[in-house]
Design an enzyme around this catalytic site. Sequence first.
Site, PDB file in Angstrom:
ATOM      1  CG  ASP A 179      -2.294   0.525   0.923  1.00 11.96           C
ATOM      2  OD1 ASP A 179      -2.419   1.402   0.048  1.00 11.96           O
ATOM      3  OD2 ASP A 179      -3.264   0.083   1.576  1.00 11.96           O
ATOM      4  CG  ASP A 250      -9.531   0.375  -0.788  1.00 13.13           C
ATOM      5  OD1 ASP A 250      -8.650   0.671  -1.602  1.00 13.13           O
ATOM      6  OD2 ASP A 250      -9.291   0.053   0.388  1.00 13.13           O
TER       7      ASP A 250
END
Length: 435
Positions: A179, A250
């Site tokens: 990430d 997301d």
Amino acid sequence: MFPPSASRTGRTVAGLTAFAACSVGLVAATGPASAAPDPVRASLAPRAAEPYPHLAPTPPMGWNNWSYYMCDINEKVILDNARALVRTDLARKGYDTVTVDDCWMAKQRGPAGELRADPARFPHGMAHLGRQLHAMGLKFGIYADVGTLTCEKYPGSMGHFQQDAELFASWKVDYVKADGCNVPTAPGSTKEQTYRDLYGQMSRALAATGRPMTFSVSAPAYFQFDGRPLWHRVIGWSADVGNLWRGGRDVALEKQSPAQKWSSILYNFTYNSGLADLQRPGRWNDPDFLLAGDSGLTADEMRSQMALWAMMAAPLISSTDLTKLSQTALEVLGNKEVIAVDQDPLGVQGKVVRQETGMAVLSKPLHNGDRAVALFNSGNTPRTLSTTAKDAGLPDAGSYRLRELHSGRITNSGGEIAAKNVPPHATVLYRVTAR
């Protein structure tokens, strides 16, 4: 064409819905330069000279805990879902990688600077977890972050890239998701250069271990709202440093409403379907997780996401509670013919060939000369959808064989590819053969 998603964005906690806020808040400039060495600048290094190893010839498939469980994970949750992959036969159909997302770590590194598993969540450690997964015939995936901290404030890998890569290799990790939260920009460097250098460092570190670890890059997700030229440029170098990359927001969380989940699927489809020219075989656009099985989605919505992700040659990574899949959700995830479209060895992302308000038609070339054609009704009322063999990219032929991949029904056509009364939020997916 579709409304923005109401889902969590940029790997922030539930309740945040503005990805831009995450980008601005987490990628903040450091203070004025001083005589002391700058730890961010010191961590930056030139871009890797060689592309990352070619480790994903087809889009990765598997399971990740994040959308359903978020941080509510432990050894039992991970292994129970892994056993469900095997028991339901999904593992044999290709869902073979189990990835543990954020929150697996202890809050502090060990005395030698090493990452450690949270002793309450994973009392036997991550190497043990990996051995259990491998014993089931599955691959072991793990989460990290290129910044100072992960999105949920666990230790990041900045300044520890080689150490963490070697630790993952010693644990026999097969897949690393990195990430990009909490990345401070060095004075005199741009946000893009910082991300490019940090992901390049992790890429080189993973490759240097000698262990093949598929590398999932999240950098483009942090540039989605910084302008298309920059966003596309970030995707371009992400395809050099890794095997797949998250392009944007997301997908929705389990706790969100059915309407939010569907909106999230629409949003991720919309942005990802426009990135087909930036993908190439073995380097994959990733529009995030499959929600089939998640509470609230209709059967048509689950089938649509699966069909559209397959058309986009997207990674098929489930994020739900696999231990209580409905029969319908299991049939959606396990549809061999839809999986075959996604995993087609030609490795080409399908493109939108027709688009109007509330509908889209996609066409994808397949290795044997067939075409997959998806007729997607994104609207709220039934409608008839159609295209032609010519517009779908098929060669001239006397007739065309259409196999509908959800029902298995076969029809023949002189050139029209159509479906009548397609229900709201449904997709009709054909495999079309010129005869």
